[in-house]
Design an enzyme around this catalytic site. Structure first.
Site, PDB file in Angstrom:
ATOM      1  N   HIS A  65      54.683  33.807  15.007  1.00  0.00           N
ATOM      2  CA  HIS A  65      55.570  32.721  15.855  1.00  0.00           C
ATOM      3  C   HIS A  65      54.562  31.685  16.589  1.00  0.00           C
ATOM      4  O   HIS A  65      55.073  31.053  17.293  1.00  0.00           O
ATOM      5  CB  HIS A  65      56.363  33.219  16.608  1.00  0.00           C
ATOM      6  CG  HIS A  65      57.528  33.953  15.829  1.00  0.00           C
ATOM      7  ND1 HIS A  65      58.423  33.859  15.079  1.00  0.00           N
ATOM      8  CD2 HIS A  65      57.575  35.533  15.850  1.00  0.00           C
ATOM      9  CE1 HIS A  65      59.201  34.559  14.623  1.00  0.00           C
ATOM     10  NE2 HIS A  65      58.485  35.866  14.927  1.00  0.00           N
ATOM     11  N   LYS A 107      37.689  42.490  44.884  1.00  0.00           N
ATOM     12  CA  LYS A 107      38.540  43.702  44.580  1.00  0.00           C
ATOM     13  C   LYS A 107      39.828  43.883  45.218  1.00  0.00           C
ATOM     14  O   LYS A 107      40.778  44.389  44.601  1.00  0.00           O
ATOM     15  CB  LYS A 107      37.477  44.898  45.459  1.00  0.00           C
ATOM     16  CG  LYS A 107      38.268  46.334  45.218  1.00  0.00           C
ATOM     17  CD  LYS A 107      38.484  46.550  43.647  1.00  0.00           C
ATOM     18  CE  LYS A 107      38.854  47.910  43.356  1.00  0.00           C
ATOM     19  NZ  LYS A 107      38.961  48.239  41.916  1.00  0.00           N
ATOM     20  N   GLU A 166      46.319  45.102  29.201  1.00  0.00           N
ATOM     21  CA  GLU A 166      45.364  45.696  30.083  1.00  0.00           C
ATOM     22  C   GLU A 166      43.861  45.593  29.609  1.00  0.00           C
ATOM     23  O   GLU A 166      42.817  45.092  30.042  1.00  0.00           O
ATOM     24  CB  GLU A 166      45.794  47.097  30.287  1.00  0.00           C
ATOM     25  CG  GLU A 166      44.596  47.810  31.154  1.00  0.00           C
ATOM     26  CD  GLU A 166      44.346  47.165  32.494  1.00  0.00           C
ATOM     27  OE1 GLU A 166      44.906  46.107  32.977  1.00  0.00           O
ATOM     28  OE2 GLU A 166      43.114  47.549  32.909  1.00  0.00           O
ATOM     29  N   TRP A 195      34.476  35.856  50.118  1.00  0.00           N
ATOM     30  CA  TRP A 195      34.734  35.520  48.973  1.00  0.00           C
ATOM     31  C   TRP A 195      35.447  34.074  49.182  1.00  0.00           C
ATOM     32  O   TRP A 195      36.464  34.183  50.060  1.00  0.00           O
ATOM     33  CB  TRP A 195      35.919  36.630  48.206  1.00  0.00           C
ATOM     34  CG  TRP A 195      36.461  36.285  47.066  1.00  0.00           C
ATOM     35  CD1 TRP A 195      35.806  36.010  46.002  1.00  0.00           C
ATOM     36  CD2 TRP A 195      37.820  35.781  46.833  1.00  0.00           C
ATOM     37  NE1 TRP A 195      36.797  35.869  44.727  1.00  0.00           N
ATOM     38  CE2 TRP A 195      37.813  35.249  45.374  1.00  0.00           C
ATOM     39  CE3 TRP A 195      38.827  35.446  47.774  1.00  0.00           C
ATOM     40  CZ2 TRP A 195      39.053  35.021  44.840  1.00  0.00           C
ATOM     41  CZ3 TRP A 195      40.090  35.177  46.895  1.00  0.00           C
ATOM     42  CH2 TRP A 195      40.167  34.840  45.642  1.00  0.00           C
ATOM     43  N   ARG A 242      34.066  43.222  48.022  1.00  0.00           N
ATOM     44  CA  ARG A 242      35.198  42.567  48.599  1.00  0.00           C
ATOM     45  C   ARG A 242      34.864  41.067  48.571  1.00  0.00           C
ATOM     46  O   ARG A 242      35.893  40.259  49.015  1.00  0.00           O
ATOM     47  CB  ARG A 242      35.577  42.833  49.944  1.00  0.00           C
ATOM     48  CG  ARG A 242      36.186  44.194  50.310  1.00  0.00           C
ATOM     49  CD  ARG A 242      36.458  44.409  51.579  1.00  0.00           C
ATOM     50  NE  ARG A 242      37.499  43.584  52.169  1.00  0.00           N
ATOM     51  CZ  ARG A 242      38.773  44.022  51.917  1.00  0.00           C
ATOM     52  NH1 ARG A 242      38.980  45.223  51.333  1.00  0.00           N
ATOM     53  NH2 ARG A 242      39.718  43.210  52.467  1.00  0.00           N
ATOM     54  N   CYS A 256      37.624  38.721  51.788  1.00  0.00           N
ATOM     55  CA  CYS A 256      36.166  39.117  52.302  1.00  0.00           C
ATOM     56  C   CYS A 256      36.127  40.441  53.072  1.00  0.00           C
ATOM     57  O   CYS A 256      37.404  41.093  52.879  1.00  0.00           O
ATOM     58  CB  CYS A 256      36.118  37.906  53.423  1.00  0.00           C
ATOM     59  SG  CYS A 256      36.338  36.076  52.935  1.00  0.00           S
ATOM     60  N   GLU A 269      37.803  40.078  32.473  1.00  0.00           N
ATOM     61  CA  GLU A 269      37.544  39.538  33.802  1.00  0.00           C
ATOM     62  C   GLU A 269      35.937  40.007  33.999  1.00  0.00           C
ATOM     63  O   GLU A 269      35.408  39.503  34.907  1.00  0.00           O
ATOM     64  CB  GLU A 269      38.374  40.678  34.785  1.00  0.00           C
ATOM     65  CG  GLU A 269      38.349  42.115  34.652  1.00  0.00           C
ATOM     66  CD  GLU A 269      39.311  42.588  35.616  1.00  0.00           C
ATOM     67  OE1 GLU A 269      39.308  42.250  36.989  1.00  0.00           O
ATOM     68  OE2 GLU A 269      39.659  43.735  35.339  1.00  0.00           O
ATOM     69  N   LYS A 318      40.572  43.634  31.276  1.00  0.00           N
ATOM     70  CA  LYS A 318      39.449  44.332  31.608  1.00  0.00           C
ATOM     71  C   LYS A 318      38.403  43.485  30.844  1.00  0.00           C
ATOM     72  O   LYS A 318      37.257  43.335  31.588  1.00  0.00           O
ATOM     73  CB  LYS A 318      39.763  45.653  31.083  1.00  0.00           C
ATOM     74  CG  LYS A 318      39.209  46.669  31.873  1.00  0.00           C
ATOM     75  CD  LYS A 318      39.169  47.117  32.918  1.00  0.00           C
ATOM     76  CE  LYS A 318      40.096  46.480  33.823  1.00  0.00           C
ATOM     77  NZ  LYS A 318      41.016  46.398  34.699  1.00  0.00           N
ATOM     78  N   ASN A 360      38.929  37.730  57.871  1.00  0.00           N
ATOM     79  CA  ASN A 360      39.298  38.005  56.627  1.00  0.00           C
ATOM     80  C   ASN A 360      40.436  37.657  56.636  1.00  0.00           C
ATOM     81  O   ASN A 360      41.345  38.071  57.237  1.00  0.00           O
ATOM     82  CB  ASN A 360      38.887  39.550  56.185  1.00  0.00           C
ATOM     83  CG  ASN A 360      39.691  39.965  54.882  1.00  0.00           C
ATOM     84  OD1 ASN A 360      39.636  39.080  53.833  1.00  0.00           O
ATOM     85  ND2 ASN A 360      40.298  41.111  54.500  1.00  0.00           N
ATOM     86  N   GLY A 361      41.029  36.708  55.584  1.00  0.00           N
ATOM     87  CA  GLY A 361      42.297  36.492  55.443  1.00  0.00           C
ATOM     88  C   GLY A 361      42.314  34.863  55.210  1.00  0.00           C
ATOM     89  O   GLY A 361      41.485  34.224  55.168  1.00  0.00           O
TER      90      GLY A 361
HETATM   91  C1  AGP Z   1      41.987  44.596  37.862  1.00  0.00           C
HETATM   92  O1  AGP Z   1      40.873  44.791  37.005  1.00  0.00           O
HETATM   93  C2  AGP Z   1      42.024  43.678  38.783  1.00  0.00           C
HETATM   94  N1  AGP Z   1      40.776  43.826  39.678  1.00  0.00           N
HETATM   95  C3  AGP Z   1      43.009  42.929  39.510  1.00  0.00           C
HETATM   96  O2  AGP Z   1      43.872  42.408  38.355  1.00  0.00           O
HETATM   97  C4  AGP Z   1      43.632  44.036  40.223  1.00  0.00           C
HETATM   98  O3  AGP Z   1      44.420  45.081  39.508  1.00  0.00           O
HETATM   99  C5  AGP Z   1      44.844  43.243  41.095  1.00  0.00           C
HETATM  100  O4  AGP Z   1      44.227  42.458  41.878  1.00  0.00           O
HETATM  101  C6  AGP Z   1      45.890  44.042  41.795  1.00  0.00           C
HETATM  102  O5  AGP Z   1      45.055  44.902  43.023  1.00  0.00           O
HETATM  103  P1  AGP Z   1      45.766  46.090  43.645  1.00  0.00           P
HETATM  104  O6  AGP Z   1      46.067  47.287  42.734  1.00  0.00           O
HETATM  105  O7  AGP Z   1      44.820  46.333  44.629  1.00  0.00           O
HETATM  106  O8  AGP Z   1      46.856  45.596  44.378  1.00  0.00           O
END
Ligand code: AGP
Length: 599
Positions: free
Chosen positions: A497, A594, A474, A74, A27, A2, A481, A478, A100-101
């Protein structure tokens, strides 16, 4: 997670809070709300969905308040409904709280409030009633509020950044923090609080980083910070060197597009600083005797770590053990005072990565943090910090921060590689060369052809060998997500396999092929795939392979060790353009946030 904000000063609070929340929306965007102190009363406004819904609700309201708090959510505890939106209040609405938390023991604490009526399903509302209980029969003074807030916090397990306003204090915000980020923005006759700097950059870049188990009372003219024993303490004000224009779209259609284009700058700026970081060079020289390096991170940050694993093992011949932070912290890792651990995190606030760092520290390891946010929690705990210089990354999907992390790791690896007679075969000039190429290349045309092939599929598969397999992981993250298409990366040699069973004549397999030494072997996998009728999209600089692909995305022929940087631009573009084509918001993918500041 959040985002929380707060304002107290000479301006009207509502427009400031809404503006600040809009810059924190990355966030979390399930719901949003504000509480303002208006003529001795608290006015609370909440709406599900994005900040614009809240703005719509407030657009005709005349509110003269100049003090308030806000929250964008969130969802963790409780579905994203209005009743669960923050701020939450006590029974007589004498105060409102945003958080937040995650309060891990909220269930237990809720049971202790046995006759209490709860409006919401949230952990935060439990805190509101606990604070109310502590304040009962006490004079509502600043001292009593702080003492009561401390008593409540002492009972909490988990993470929190709280901001609280009281109807009796027309210009004061009370804060408390543990494990979740909270900064205080210092203005002229006005002050702010926020989870992250983009919220307040429009008004100030002067920042106080609140530390764990600290409390604060913020008014327009004064900031007071208290330690865990409520002793007032001195604090430092630092200047953030992020400019306000860095957090606006500046003509781009979304932040992800802007941040892909900023990738070159992020790589170059970071490489410049890291390759010339004499303190890092001296540190690494002292660690030459270490034969095992641990890398711990989450998501995309871990994928950057995989590139370092490839280079360190290839050149420095040192063992690299890499773990998802959420695994590292529970596997009882074999580390001690001779261990060197790298923790990579764009936000510097990811709960799992922070927990892994704290574990490694407790075992005596030397811990290096690679992060994009100065003042973040990871920088307060690590023994040494390698900053990346990607600038604020707003889109949830990490792009420029990822390539900046690779750039920093290239510098780290170069220092780690100490052979008198030979140099590791990449240098700053090679990196600058890629940055120039990045700035002058547009992949949209060929990538839109790939988008057409994959946009309606249920699954997209990526394959690669060696470091190309890491790049493929990666690329899969990308794409999935922000398009919600199931994506999976396979090691090229592993297909036969088991995973080959997934391939049919409707499949599209994206092949990453940039390493000459595994070229032949990867061709084997391509034959296996094509013989099942699947389509091949190949990302490669080896033109002789063009005819093996149904669609060939040509890459420039750069230093092979740096090809993960090269691949990033077209593969990030593929995710962004597929998301746009499918009508989604690439910046704010569903269910994600984020910075994941909860476990
Ligand atoms: C990456 O596109 C994602 N948003 C997510 O995997 C992110 O890399 C991960 O949560 C780690 O975040 P950070 O680098 O802020 O620790």
């Amino acid at each position: 997670m959040c985002g929380i904000v707060g304002y107290t000063g000479f301006r009207l609070a509502v427009p400031v809070l809404l503006d600040a929340l809009a810059n924190l929306e990355y966030r979390g965007y399930d719901s949003a709300g504000i509480a303002v102190v208006e003529c001795g009363k608290l006015k609370i406004f909440k709406k599900t969905g994005k900040i614009n819904n809240l703005k719509e609700l407030l657009k005709n309201k005349i509110l003269s308040s100049s003090c308030g708090i806000g929250h964008t959510r969130w969802a963790t505890h409780g579905v994203p409904e209005e009743r669960n939106a923050h701020p939450h209040i006590n029974d007589d609405c004498s105060f409102a709280i945003v958080h937040n938390g995650i309060i891990e023991n909220y269930d237990l604490l809720k049971k202790k409030l046995n006759n209490q009526f709860f409006r919401s399903q949230t952990d935060t509302e439990v805190v509101a009633h606990l604070l109310n209980k502590q304040l009962l029969n006490k004079a509502l003074t600043e001292t009593n509020i702080l003492k009561s807030l401390k008593l409540v916090c002492d009972d909490l397990k988990g993470s929190f950044a709280f901001a609280i306003v009281f109807n009796k204090f027309k210009d004061k915000i009370f804060v408390a923090k543990r494990s979740s980020p909270l900064i205080i923005g210092v203005g002229k006759n006005e002050n702010f609080i926020a989870s992250d700097i983009p919220a307040i950059l429009k008004w100030t870049n002067k920042v106080i980083d609140l530390k764990d188990n600290e409390f604060g009372i913020i008014s327009a003219q004064k900031v007071e910070i208290f330690d865990c024993n409520l002793k007032i303490k001195k604090f430092k004000i630092r200047e953030e060197n992020i400019k306000a224009e860095q957090i606006i779209l500046n003509g781009f259609d979304c932040f992800m597009h802007k941040e892909i284009e900023q990738g070159a700058e992020a790589i170059q700026e970071t490489a410049n600083k890291v390759f010339n970081n004499t303190l890092l060079e001296q540190l690494v020289n002292k660690k030459q005797n270490i034969n095992k390096i641990h890398i711990c991170a989450c998501g995309t940050a871990l994928h950057a770590g995989l590139i370092a694993k490839f280079l360190i093992e290839k050149y420095c011949r040192k063992d690299v053990i890499i773990d998802f932070a959420s695994e590292f912290r529970y596997k009882n890792p074999i580390i001690n005072s001779n261990s060197l651990c790298l923790f990579i995190s764009q936000s510097g606030e990811t709960a799992d990565t922070i927990a892994g760092l704290e574990l490694a520290k407790s075992k005596g390891a030397f811990c290096i943090a690679i992060t994009n946010v100065l003042g973040s929690r990871i920088t307060q705990i690590a023994d040494f910090v390698i900053p990346t210089f990607a600038g604020p990354e707003i889109a949830v999907a990490s792009t420029k921060a990822y390539v900046a992390q690779i750039s920093a790791l290239l510098g780290f690896t170069k220092f780690l590689f100490k052979k008198e007679d030979i140099e590791i075969d990449y240098n700053l000039q090679d990196i600058y060369n890629i940055c120039d190429w990045w700035k002058n290349t547009n992949f949209d045309e060929v990538i839109l052809k790939v988008v057409k092939m994959i946009k309606d599929l249920d699954s997209v598969f990526f394959i690669g060998r060696s470091v190309d397999y890491y790049v493929a992981q990666e690329a899969a993250l990308k794409l999935k997500e922000i398009t919600y298409i199931h994506c999976e990366a396979f090691a090229g040699g592993e297909l036969k396999h088991g995973s080959l069973a997934l391939i049919n004549d409707k499949s599209v397999v994206i092949v990453i092929l940039t390493q000459s030494e595994i070229l032949e072997k990867t061709l084997n996998a391509i034959h296996e795939i094509k013989s099942r009728g699947a389509k091949i999209v190949m990302f490669s600089q080896f033109l002789q392979l063009k005819d093996f692909a149904d669609l060939f995305v040509r890459l420039p022929n750069k230093n092979q060790n740096l090809m993960p940087l090269v691949c990033a631009k077209p593969l990030q573009t593929l995710a962004y353009l597929t998301s746009k084509t499918k009508g989604f918001d690439p910046d704010k993918p569903r269910n994600l946030a984020k910075s994941v500041t909860v476990e």
